[in-house]
Design a protein around this motif. Structure first.
Motif, mmCIF file in Angstrom:
data_model
loop_
_atom_site.group_PDB
_atom_site.id
_atom_site.type_symbol
_atom_site.label_atom_id
_atom_site.label_comp_id
_atom_site.label_asym_id
_atom_site.label_seq_id
_atom_site.Cartn_x
_atom_site.Cartn_y
_atom_site.Cartn_z
ATOM 1 N N ASN A 1 52.348 -19.555 83.400
ATOM 2 C CA ASN A 1 53.407 -19.445 82.401
ATOM 3 C C ASN A 1 54.737 -19.809 83.043
ATOM 4 O O ASN A 1 55.133 -19.212 84.048
ATOM 5 N N ILE A 2 55.387 -20.803 82.466
ATOM 6 C CA ILE A 2 56.716 -21.207 82.913
ATOM 7 C C ILE A 2 57.697 -20.709 81.863
ATOM 8 O O ILE A 2 57.569 -21.028 80.681
ATOM 9 N N ARG A 3 58.647 -19.909 82.308
ATOM 10 C CA ARG A 3 59.592 -19.279 81.379
ATOM 11 C C ARG A 3 61.025 -19.679 81.757
ATOM 12 O O ARG A 3 61.394 -19.619 82.926
ATOM 13 N N TYR A 4 61.783 -20.064 80.753
ATOM 14 C CA TYR A 4 63.194 -20.321 80.972
ATOM 15 C C TYR A 4 63.978 -19.842 79.761
ATOM 16 O O TYR A 4 63.430 -19.630 78.688
ATOM 17 N N SER A 5 65.257 -19.657 79.977
ATOM 18 C CA SER A 5 66.150 -19.264 78.892
ATOM 19 C C SER A 5 67.307 -20.237 78.841
ATOM 20 O O SER A 5 67.731 -20.785 79.869
ATOM 21 N N ASN A 6 67.793 -20.462 77.636
ATOM 22 C CA ASN A 6 68.966 -21.295 77.481
ATOM 23 C C ASN A 6 69.919 -20.655 76.488
ATOM 24 O O ASN A 6 69.565 -19.712 75.783
ATOM 25 N N ALA A 7 71.115 -21.152 76.468
ATOM 26 C CA ALA A 7 72.148 -20.686 75.551
ATOM 27 C C ALA A 7 72.982 -21.889 75.143
ATOM 28 O O ALA A 7 72.872 -22.966 75.734
ATOM 29 N N GLU A 8 73.801 -21.705 74.138
ATOM 30 C CA GLU A 8 74.665 -22.779 73.651
ATOM 31 C C GLU A 8 76.120 -22.411 73.887
ATOM 32 O O GLU A 8 76.479 -21.233 73.920
ATOM 33 N N THR A 9 76.945 -23.439 74.041
ATOM 34 C CA THR A 9 78.371 -23.233 74.264
ATOM 35 C C THR A 9 79.163 -24.379 73.649
ATOM 36 O O THR A 9 78.638 -25.496 73.484
ATOM 37 N N ASN A 10 80.398 -24.102 73.329
ATOM 38 C CA ASN A 10 81.335 -25.144 72.893
ATOM 39 C C ASN A 10 82.165 -25.647 74.060
ATOM 40 O O ASN A 10 82.924 -26.598 73.919
ATOM 41 N N LYS B 1 44.421 -24.247 91.141
ATOM 42 C CA LYS B 1 44.401 -25.111 89.966
ATOM 43 C C LYS B 1 44.382 -24.225 88.720
ATOM 44 O O LYS B 1 43.584 -23.297 88.622
ATOM 45 N N TYR B 2 45.263 -24.521 87.771
ATOM 46 C CA TYR B 2 45.359 -23.745 86.532
ATOM 47 C C TYR B 2 44.780 -24.538 85.374
ATOM 48 O O TYR B 2 44.959 -25.753 85.284
ATOM 49 N N GLU B 3 44.093 -23.839 84.491
ATOM 50 C CA GLU B 3 43.517 -24.464 83.293
ATOM 51 C C GLU B 3 44.605 -24.818 82.283
ATOM 52 O O GLU B 3 44.520 -25.821 81.592
ATOM 53 N N ASN B 4 45.618 -23.963 82.167
ATOM 54 C CA ASN B 4 46.699 -24.154 81.202
ATOM 55 C C ASN B 4 48.036 -23.950 81.890
ATOM 56 O O ASN B 4 48.164 -23.088 82.768
ATOM 57 N N VAL B 5 49.023 -24.710 81.457
ATOM 58 C CA VAL B 5 50.398 -24.517 81.908
ATOM 59 C C VAL B 5 51.241 -24.380 80.643
ATOM 60 O O VAL B 5 51.525 -25.364 79.967
ATOM 61 N N LYS B 6 51.582 -23.134 80.314
ATOM 62 C CA LYS B 6 52.326 -22.862 79.083
ATOM 63 C C LYS B 6 53.817 -22.777 79.376
ATOM 64 O O LYS B 6 54.232 -22.344 80.451
ATOM 65 N N LEU B 7 54.592 -23.153 78.378
ATOM 66 C CA LEU B 7 56.045 -23.165 78.494
ATOM 67 C C LEU B 7 56.647 -22.207 77.470
ATOM 68 O O LEU B 7 56.254 -22.221 76.297
ATOM 69 N N PHE B 8 57.596 -21.387 77.923
ATOM 70 C CA PHE B 8 58.275 -20.435 77.053
ATOM 71 C C PHE B 8 59.777 -20.619 77.194
ATOM 72 O O PHE B 8 60.306 -20.595 78.307
ATOM 73 N N ASN B 9 60.459 -20.780 76.068
ATOM 74 C CA ASN B 9 61.914 -20.876 76.028
ATOM 75 C C ASN B 9 62.437 -19.673 75.254
ATOM 76 O O ASN B 9 62.073 -19.488 74.093
ATOM 77 N N ASN B 10 63.269 -18.865 75.899
ATOM 78 C CA ASN B 10 63.806 -17.650 75.278
ATOM 79 C C ASN B 10 62.676 -16.798 74.692
ATOM 80 O O ASN B 10 62.746 -16.338 73.561
ATOM 81 N N SER B 11 61.598 -16.654 75.451
ATOM 82 C CA SER B 11 60.416 -15.830 75.128
ATOM 83 C C SER B 11 59.515 -16.398 74.032
ATOM 84 O O SER B 11 58.524 -15.778 73.678
ATOM 85 N N GLU B 12 59.822 -17.576 73.498
ATOM 86 C CA GLU B 12 58.988 -18.222 72.480
ATOM 87 C C GLU B 12 58.211 -19.367 73.118
ATOM 88 O O GLU B 12 58.795 -20.186 73.845
#
Length: 140
Positions: A89-98, A118-129
């Motif tokens: 599981n690869i997890r990252y968070s992002n935010a927005e700015t002006n 070796k992993y069967e799956n590599v899942k990606l999560f952005n802001n927990s989704e």
């Protein structure tokens, strides 16, 4: 007796050198030409990109540098990897700015993930989704 102790020390040192799942933030200039070429090919689109490097490492490129006038800029605040059985599981968070000119914000990041197996799956999560990668490439 000295040879026996020396052999034991060498064996114990080598057994402690097993690979572990880890990650580090790196610079584009510190990767090989194949990975640089991949980043260059996707640099004009924001998103999350995955590059496999011979089953020993993967590279995750997060890009938020492309901002249309009037839109908010995306910057990245956190990154982590974790093992869940045969899934990475690869997890990252992002935010927005002006504030487009804030140099302390990370609008673009490159991470190297050193694989321990070796992993069967590599899942990606952005802001927990769970989300999809924009492009997956590499060499196996």
């Amino acid at each position: 007796m000295r040879k026996f102790i020396s052999v034991l020390v060498i064996i114990s040192l080598l057994s402690g050198c097993g690979s572990q799942l880890s990650f580090s933030k790196i610079s584009e200039k510190d990767v090989n030409r194949d990975i640089q070429s991949f980043i260059h090919d996707v640099k004009n689109e924001n998103g999350a990109y995955l590059y496999f490097d011979n089953q020993k490492a993967i590279y995750v490129y997060l890009n938020g540098t492309n901002v249309k006038q009037g839109d908010k800029a995306v910057h990245f605040t956190e990154f982590n990897v974790e093992e869940e059985g045969d899934t990475l599981n690869i997890r990252y968070s992002n935010a927005e700015t002006n504030d487009y000119s804030n140099q302390s914000l990370n609008y673009e990041l490159l991470y190297k993930v050193n694989l321990d197996k070796k992993y069967e799956n590599v899942k990606l999560f952005n802001n927990s989704e769970e989300v999809s990668y924009d492009v997956i490439s590499g060499n196996q």
